[in-house]
Enzyme design. Sequence first.
Site, PDB file in Angstrom:
ATOM      1  N   LYS A 179     -10.174  28.420  22.423  1.00 45.45           N
ATOM      2  CA  LYS A 179     -10.274  28.996  23.281  1.00 45.45           C
ATOM      3  C   LYS A 179     -10.834  28.638  24.527  1.00 45.45           C
ATOM      4  O   LYS A 179     -10.752  28.431  26.369  1.00 45.45           O
ATOM      5  CB  LYS A 179     -10.838  30.404  23.669  1.00 45.45           C
ATOM      6  CG  LYS A 179      -9.437  31.334  22.732  1.00 45.45           C
ATOM      7  CD  LYS A 179      -9.552  32.665  22.352  1.00 45.45           C
ATOM      8  CE  LYS A 179      -9.339  33.413  21.555  1.00 45.45           C
ATOM      9  NZ  LYS A 179      -8.757  32.579  20.755  1.00 45.45           N
ATOM     10  N   GLU A 216     -16.034  35.509  29.155  1.00 50.99           N
ATOM     11  CA  GLU A 216     -15.688  35.241  30.568  1.00 50.99           C
ATOM     12  C   GLU A 216     -15.974  36.741  31.932  1.00 50.99           C
ATOM     13  O   GLU A 216     -16.101  37.690  31.245  1.00 50.99           O
ATOM     14  CB  GLU A 216     -13.877  34.758  30.685  1.00 50.99           C
ATOM     15  CG  GLU A 216     -13.384  35.978  29.858  1.00 50.99           C
ATOM     16  CD  GLU A 216     -12.243  35.646  29.740  1.00 50.99           C
ATOM     17  OE1 GLU A 216     -11.431  35.965  28.966  1.00 50.99           O
ATOM     18  OE2 GLU A 216     -12.044  33.661  29.656  1.00 50.99           O
ATOM     19  N   GLU A 261      -0.699  32.810  27.579  1.00 49.24           N
ATOM     20  CA  GLU A 261      -1.065  34.170  27.500  1.00 49.24           C
ATOM     21  C   GLU A 261      -1.656  34.313  29.173  1.00 49.24           C
ATOM     22  O   GLU A 261      -2.183  33.331  29.437  1.00 49.24           O
ATOM     23  CB  GLU A 261      -2.131  34.701  26.720  1.00 49.24           C
ATOM     24  CG  GLU A 261      -1.780  34.651  25.366  1.00 49.24           C
ATOM     25  CD  GLU A 261      -2.019  36.099  24.385  1.00 49.24           C
ATOM     26  OE1 GLU A 261      -3.562  36.547  24.910  1.00 49.24           O
ATOM     27  OE2 GLU A 261      -1.694  36.500  23.241  1.00 49.24           O
ATOM     28  N   GLU A 275      -5.426  31.999  27.391  1.00 44.99           N
ATOM     29  CA  GLU A 275      -5.478  31.592  26.486  1.00 44.99           C
ATOM     30  C   GLU A 275      -4.135  30.683  26.194  1.00 44.99           C
ATOM     31  O   GLU A 275      -2.967  31.615  26.381  1.00 44.99           O
ATOM     32  CB  GLU A 275      -6.458  31.017  25.652  1.00 44.99           C
ATOM     33  CG  GLU A 275      -5.399  33.055  25.075  1.00 44.99           C
ATOM     34  CD  GLU A 275      -6.239  33.565  23.760  1.00 44.99           C
ATOM     35  OE1 GLU A 275      -7.339  33.630  24.421  1.00 44.99           O
ATOM     36  OE2 GLU A 275      -6.016  34.834  23.240  1.00 44.99           O
ATOM     37  N   ASN A 315      -2.489  31.249  22.093  1.00 46.05           N
ATOM     38  CA  ASN A 315      -1.998  31.235  20.736  1.00 46.05           C
ATOM     39  C   ASN A 315      -1.062  29.432  20.323  1.00 46.05           C
ATOM     40  O   ASN A 315       0.498  29.927  20.791  1.00 46.05           O
ATOM     41  CB  ASN A 315      -1.391  32.315  20.087  1.00 46.05           C
ATOM     42  CG  ASN A 315      -2.924  33.586  21.382  1.00 46.05           C
ATOM     43  OD1 ASN A 315      -3.946  33.083  19.977  1.00 46.05           O
ATOM     44  ND2 ASN A 315      -1.924  34.109  21.504  1.00 46.05           N
ATOM     45  N   PHE A 370      -9.711  56.697  15.516  1.00 52.71           N
ATOM     46  CA  PHE A 370      -8.864  55.341  14.403  1.00 52.71           C
ATOM     47  C   PHE A 370     -10.289  54.984  13.815  1.00 52.71           C
ATOM     48  O   PHE A 370     -10.422  54.013  13.245  1.00 52.71           O
ATOM     49  CB  PHE A 370      -8.776  54.741  15.681  1.00 52.71           C
ATOM     50  CG  PHE A 370      -7.731  55.321  17.267  1.00 52.71           C
ATOM     51  CD1 PHE A 370      -6.276  54.716  16.881  1.00 52.71           C
ATOM     52  CD2 PHE A 370      -8.532  55.741  17.788  1.00 52.71           C
ATOM     53  CE1 PHE A 370      -5.456  55.624  17.935  1.00 52.71           C
ATOM     54  CE2 PHE A 370      -7.561  56.349  19.462  1.00 52.71           C
ATOM     55  CZ  PHE A 370      -6.147  56.431  18.895  1.00 52.71           C
TER      56      PHE A 370
END
Length: 706
Positions: free
Chosen positions: A116, A200, A275, A288, A290, A348
């Site tokens: 990245k 960032e 992305e 970025e 992938n 979760f």
Amino acid sequence: MFEKILIANRGEIACRVIKTARKMGIKTVAVYSEADKDARHVELADEAVLLGPAPSRESYLVADKIIAAAKQTGAQAIHPGYGFLSENEEFARRVEEEGIAFIGPKHGSIAAMGDKIASKKLANAAQVNTIPGHNEPILSPEEAVKIAQGIGYPVMIKASAGGGGKGLRVAFNDKECFEGFSSCRNEARNSFGDDRVFMEKFVEEPRHIEIQVLGDSQGNTLYLWERECSIQRRHQKVIEEAPSPFISEATRKAMGEQAVALAKAVNYQSAGTVEFVVGKDQSFYFLEMNTRLQVEHPVTECITGLDLVEQMIRVAAGEPLSLKQEDIKREGWAIECRINAEDPFRNFLPSTGRLVKYQPPQANLEQGTLTLQGESYAAENFGGKDVTNSAWGGVRVDTGVYEGGEIPMFYDSMIAKLIVHGRDRADAIAKMREALNGFVIRGISSNIPFQSALLAHEDFKSGNFNTGFIAQHYGGGFRAEDVPHSDPLFLVALAGFIRRKAREREAGISGQLPGHEVRIEHDYVALVSEGTAGQQARHALHISEFVGHLGEALVRVGEGAEAKSYRIVCNSRLNDIRLTGTVNGQPFVAQAERGTAKQPLAYRLQHNGYAILVNVLSPRAAELQALMPFKAPPDTSKFLLSPMPGLLVQIAAHPGQTVQAGERLAVIEAMKMENILIAERDVKVAEVLAKVGESLSVDQLILRFE
């Protein structure tokens, strides 16, 4: 073309690659850890090689063992799947040097775009708009706080080798930044073997839209439209769809062309994803790339008719792409729900253990309708058809589990991916809700109720959402009352129908004692449990016009002018969890089963994510039930209990210590995520009841307070 390939991964993606390899006539080799010795991908592959112990750093992350397995079995190529070593430049280089084909991009492309930090530098050099941030590795939490103050909160802390929501935190103040940096680095080190972290600016209210690209070794590069991935929880994608309901054709074309230009700049040769963060005005910024297959690739396959795994294999074998940009079709609408082993009603928390029941929905692709069957689903089979040849109308399940199998604590929480393909977005949403209703999972908790609630939300249905959708609408957690249902009395009526059907069967049992035979009643009382204090809502039921062999009855709920009638037709067996039929002429799919630990005679019913517990009794039995005392649950307020199964990695308090509200008490690691347990109020620790390094079960005692 290769004769044999090795899949350097596990779970559903390993099964997915095996499916395509089998279709192409290619033999497969699975690798597995000790925890996965009985896993589905091991069963499906032609050969399997043990890598080592359960932790991924001792098995799936050990490049030497994987390469040795390829040599041992004579595999000519390695498919890395996603996660683990899929974006590891050194692994790809080693594979190439050993004379084995890497079914993915060349290591130079991974170095340029998979990292990245490096990808942001390259994008800047190519004059691609990027988000402000610090693109050098950050060495300490103190430095992270200083940098964040310079950028301005909120900031996003990201592991350079991260992915799948691992190694990623958003911080809104110095304290969150300090703690988030440490957790990010630990997760990245454990999951990817690379603890570099950068930062960032966090763009608020963005949409996350990605472009699928495909390139070959002859310099041809295409984009396969976009995927909308804005429905995220803690930066983990929950629902993905293709195409996006937000962007215009002009934006779609511009994003696709920019993604292709970026891929060509690094000579990209495989399937990959660029992305973007997209603003309200449809301005977009490179986020970025992938350099691997994405989890959500099936939605692209559905709308284009392409098998991306097959394309990856063909490119790795040196074949040119057989399509041009103008050949890429876009038909219908596809949605994917990630079915995870987690309890949405307990914040979760991970849920591990045995899959006592696992019955996913199946699809009839020719007619475009669901065929809901009880038998186990074959992971390599898609409704008896090849998904890449289907038009819209299908339901697809990509999974690596099976009924009776274990969900281990060592890996990702995903059980399966549920994908539907509809004529348009509304059709796809309706099909997904029906498919979720028919997805039976027992033994562990799943996020299916949460998915159902998201699909029913008006903002989701209208396409009015961004990456903050879940935080905005479910910021305080997810509760049972958050699941909407247009007619909850339908489930009460269905419980009465089931009870009446059971009585019919009981009445037919031979050898009953004369004078004490089972009598068929028409009137019942339904007691619906509410809350935690033993309250029960009471509904009168009258069941008439029952025809057993047709599975039909008229059920009236309530009395007087407010009574509602339901004509139910359902031929499902009494021991079927999944029920299909019609109510007042409309089709339904619901789930019902007998008994819970506290109420073994009650029925638990689910529909559209909504669940109720109903006890259907005769009027006299209901009178007696009202006299039963309520037994309150034990008081656990003086204990810290483990909310999930997992590994206890830290105890941050000792006997005699006074802990302030909000301070850390313990850290549990489960499914590659660190879960920090904090004090809800000021407490004094009396006793430590568990040891660091111990594998905890749900509700196991960790600390006792005074």
